[in-house]
Design a protein around this motif. Structure first.
Motif, PDB file in Angstrom:
ATOM      1  N   THR A 150       0.834  -1.202   0.000  1.00 12.98           N
ATOM      2  CA  THR A 150       0.000   0.000   0.000  1.00 12.98           C
ATOM      3  C   THR A 150       0.868   1.251   0.000  1.00 12.98           C
ATOM      4  O   THR A 150       0.642   2.191  -0.750  1.00 12.98           O
ATOM      5  CB  THR A 150      -0.939   0.005   1.223  1.00 12.98           C
ATOM      6  N   ALA A 151       1.882   1.249   0.861  1.00 15.43           N
ATOM      7  CA  ALA A 151       2.770   2.410   0.944  1.00 15.43           C
ATOM      8  C   ALA A 151       3.556   2.600  -0.347  1.00 15.43           C
ATOM      9  O   ALA A 151       3.784   3.723  -0.803  1.00 15.43           O
ATOM     10  CB  ALA A 151       3.729   2.239   2.118  1.00 15.43           C
ATOM     11  N   THR A 152       3.942   1.491  -0.984  1.00 18.35           N
ATOM     12  CA  THR A 152       4.761   1.558  -2.198  1.00 18.35           C
ATOM     13  C   THR A 152       3.957   1.995  -3.411  1.00 18.35           C
ATOM     14  O   THR A 152       4.405   2.816  -4.218  1.00 18.35           O
ATOM     15  CB  THR A 152       5.397   0.182  -2.495  1.00 18.35           C
ATOM     16  N   LYS A 153       2.721   1.469  -3.554  1.00 20.54           N
ATOM     17  CA  LYS A 153       1.935   1.686  -4.763  1.00 20.54           C
ATOM     18  C   LYS A 153       1.136   2.983  -4.758  1.00 20.54           C
ATOM     19  O   LYS A 153       0.688   3.434  -5.810  1.00 20.54           O
ATOM     20  CB  LYS A 153       0.972   0.512  -4.972  1.00 20.54           C
ATOM     21  N   SER A 154       0.930   3.564  -3.596  1.00 19.82           N
ATOM     22  CA  SER A 154       0.033   4.723  -3.526  1.00 19.82           C
ATOM     23  C   SER A 154       0.545   5.911  -4.320  1.00 19.82           C
ATOM     24  O   SER A 154      -0.226   6.671  -4.897  1.00 19.82           O
ATOM     25  CB  SER A 154      -0.188   5.124  -2.064  1.00 19.82           C
ATOM     26  N   GLY A 155       1.862   6.100  -4.345  1.00 24.01           N
ATOM     27  CA  GLY A 155       2.445   7.129  -5.194  1.00 24.01           C
ATOM     28  C   GLY A 155       2.454   8.514  -4.592  1.00 24.01           C
ATOM     29  O   GLY A 155       3.300   9.333  -4.924  1.00 24.01           O
ATOM     30  N   SER A 156       1.523   8.824  -3.724  1.00 22.68           N
ATOM     31  CA  SER A 156       1.457  10.140  -3.093  1.00 22.68           C
ATOM     32  C   SER A 156       0.701  10.044  -1.791  1.00 22.68           C
ATOM     33  O   SER A 156       0.018   9.058  -1.521  1.00 22.68           O
ATOM     34  CB  SER A 156       0.748  11.132  -4.017  1.00 22.68           C
ATOM     35  N   GLY A 157       0.822  11.099  -0.981  1.00 24.31           N
ATOM     36  CA  GLY A 157       0.088  11.136   0.272  1.00 24.31           C
ATOM     37  C   GLY A 157      -1.404  11.083   0.050  1.00 24.31           C
ATOM     38  O   GLY A 157      -2.133  10.433   0.792  1.00 24.31           O
ATOM     39  N   GLU A 158      -1.875  11.741  -1.011  1.00 31.05           N
ATOM     40  CA  GLU A 158      -3.313  11.751  -1.294  1.00 31.05           C
ATOM     41  C   GLU A 158      -3.779  10.372  -1.737  1.00 31.05           C
ATOM     42  O   GLU A 158      -4.866   9.919  -1.378  1.00 31.05           O
ATOM     43  CB  GLU A 158      -3.633  12.785  -2.380  1.00 31.05           C
ATOM     44  N   GLY A 159      -2.948   9.681  -2.513  1.00 29.94           N
ATOM     45  CA  GLY A 159      -3.301   8.321  -2.928  1.00 29.94           C
ATOM     46  C   GLY A 159      -3.383   7.393  -1.737  1.00 29.94           C
ATOM     47  O   GLY A 159      -4.288   6.543  -1.650  1.00 29.94           O
ATOM     48  N   LEU A 160      -2.466   7.522  -0.801  1.00 29.10           N
ATOM     49  CA  LEU A 160      -2.478   6.703   0.403  1.00 29.10           C
ATOM     50  C   LEU A 160      -3.700   7.021   1.256  1.00 29.10           C
ATOM     51  O   LEU A 160      -4.329   6.124   1.820  1.00 29.10           O
ATOM     52  CB  LEU A 160      -1.191   6.933   1.202  1.00 29.10           C
ATOM     53  N   ARG A 161      -4.041   8.296   1.329  1.00 26.53           N
ATOM     54  CA  ARG A 161      -5.227   8.702   2.100  1.00 26.53           C
ATOM     55  C   ARG A 161      -6.486   8.059   1.528  1.00 26.53           C
ATOM     56  O   ARG A 161      -7.335   7.568   2.271  1.00 26.53           O
ATOM     57  CB  ARG A 161      -5.358  10.222   2.098  1.00 26.53           C
ATOM     58  N   ARG A 162      -6.626   8.049   0.204  1.00 27.01           N
ATOM     59  CA  ARG A 162      -7.800   7.431  -0.420  1.00 27.01           C
ATOM     60  C   ARG A 162      -7.848   5.934  -0.125  1.00 27.01           C
ATOM     61  O   ARG A 162      -8.928   5.370   0.086  1.00 27.01           O
ATOM     62  CB  ARG A 162      -7.787   7.673  -1.940  1.00 27.01           C
ATOM     63  N   GLN A 163      -6.676   5.294  -0.121  1.00 30.54           N
ATOM     64  CA  GLN A 163      -6.627   3.863   0.185  1.00 30.54           C
ATOM     65  C   GLN A 163      -7.079   3.598   1.613  1.00 30.54           C
ATOM     66  O   GLN A 163      -7.852   2.670   1.873  1.00 30.54           O
ATOM     67  CB  GLN A 163      -5.194   3.351  -0.015  1.00 30.54           C
ATOM     68  N   ILE A 164      -6.625   4.419   2.549  1.00 29.70           N
ATOM     69  CA  ILE A 164      -7.022   4.260   3.951  1.00 29.70           C
ATOM     70  C   ILE A 164      -8.527   4.488   4.107  1.00 29.70           C
ATOM     71  O   ILE A 164      -9.218   3.745   4.807  1.00 29.70           O
ATOM     72  CB  ILE A 164      -6.229   5.225   4.857  1.00 29.70           C
ATOM     73  N   LEU A 165      -9.049   5.504   3.432  1.00 26.34           N
ATOM     74  CA  LEU A 165     -10.486   5.780   3.514  1.00 26.34           C
ATOM     75  C   LEU A 165     -11.307   4.608   2.981  1.00 26.34           C
ATOM     76  O   LEU A 165     -12.362   4.277   3.538  1.00 26.34           O
ATOM     77  CB  LEU A 165     -10.829   7.058   2.745  1.00 26.34           C
ATOM     78  N   ALA A 166     -10.829   3.979   1.911  1.00 24.03           N
ATOM     79  CA  ALA A 166     -11.533   2.819   1.355  1.00 24.03           C
ATOM     80  C   ALA A 166     -11.515   1.655   2.338  1.00 24.03           C
ATOM     81  O   ALA A 166     -12.522   0.949   2.505  1.00 24.03           O
ATOM     82  CB  ALA A 166     -10.893   2.404   0.032  1.00 24.03           C
ATOM     83  N   MET A 167     -10.402   1.451   3.016  1.00 26.81           N
ATOM     84  CA  MET A 167     -10.304   0.377   4.009  1.00 26.81           C
ATOM     85  C   MET A 167     -11.180   0.686   5.221  1.00 26.81           C
ATOM     86  O   MET A 167     -11.839  -0.197   5.775  1.00 26.81           O
ATOM     87  CB  MET A 167      -8.844   0.169   4.412  1.00 26.81           C
TER      88      MET A 167
END
Length: 278
Positions: free
Chosen positions: A86-103
């Protein structure tokens, strides 16, 4: 039952399984099904779990849902390989935030589900598993269960709901201590804190107790059960006066339900009521 719901019920899942152990009982089990990994939560889980809950929510034959784990453990938390990818593929802080929100949304699906959800906990209940059980409506465990809010040991703050829900269940001070130390606590401590309502001697005893509680709920008016869950969850965010106003509005519509008449008649005739399905 609509074709959409039937299709979802028959959908094959890689991380979990849906089972009605006793036919026509109204009690359906969502079983976390990665026993070789102590049911660690994979990326598939966060896609499949809300789908499974949605399917059962829309199934009029499903009255109560039980979440349990295959094998010796309930769940060992998020698969560490998922955290790394997740940390590697997100690409940006905003991408990681969206992933966390989905989880987060996948876990919050437990509260969105109209049907009551019971957590059946044995063995490990760690990290992300605490996120899951705190979003369930009832929690029971076997004596071999052990718990840990583990995220701080991974240089993280728990971010899927534990820090929001656990204080409401066990109290702010207890939640703070458990989250900051990440210490392992026992089934009996969990009972003392109020995290679980019952501790059973064995997994077999737990299974029987869960089935008894689930069947008792399934025998009630589905409309009343759904309404009770809705009011309790809604009232967490309301003052007492606001909560009273909310339940008055809800019941003013539901008092006209045929279930009320059926409950009164069944009581007078000394028989089991036959309630309408949702």
């Amino acid at each position: 039952m609509s074709w959409c719901v039937i299709r979802k019920m028959k959908e094959k899942y890689s991380s979990l399984e849906i089972v009605e152990k006793s036919p026509k009982s109204g009690v359906f089990y969502i079983i976390l099904n990665r026993p070789s990994r102590r049911n660690a939560l994979s990326s598939d889980f966060f896609i499949e779990f809300p789908k499974a809950l949605c399917a059962l929510d829309g199934n009029p034959d499903a009255k109560v849902i039980v979440v349990s784990g295959a094998g010796k453990h309930f769940c060992s938390g998020i698969d560490l390989s998922l955290l790394g990818s997740t940390a590697t593929k997100s690409g940006s802080g905003e991408g990681l935030r969206r992933q966390i929100l989905a989880m987060q949304d996948a876990v919050t699906a437990l509260e969105r589900c109209r049907k009551p959800v019971i957590a059946s906990i044995q063995g490990a209940c760690i990290g992300g598993a605490i996120d899951i059980v705190t979003a369930c409506d009832i929690r029971m465990c076997s004596e071999d269960a052990f718990f840990s809010v583990k995220e701080v040991d991974l240089a993280l703050a728990a971010d899927l709901g534990t820090l929001q829900r656990l204080p409401l269940i066990v109290g702010f001070g207890n939640a703070m201590e458990l989250a900051l130390t990440a210490r392992t606590f026992s089934a009996h401590e969990a009972k003392q804190f109020g995290l679980v309502s019952r501790v059973l001697n064995s997994k077999n005893d737990l299974d029987h107790a869960i089935q008894d509680v689930a069947q008792a709920i399934a025998a009630k008016s589905p409309l009343a059960v759904v309404g009770t869950k809705t009011v309790l969850l809604k009232s967490r965010d309301l003052t007492v006066d606001q909560g009273l106003d909310y339940v008055a509005t809800l019941n003013s519509a539901r008092l006209e339900s045929p279930d009320l008449t059926e409950a009164v008649m069944a009581h007078k005739q000394n028989r089991k009521p036959n309630f309408s399905k949702l």
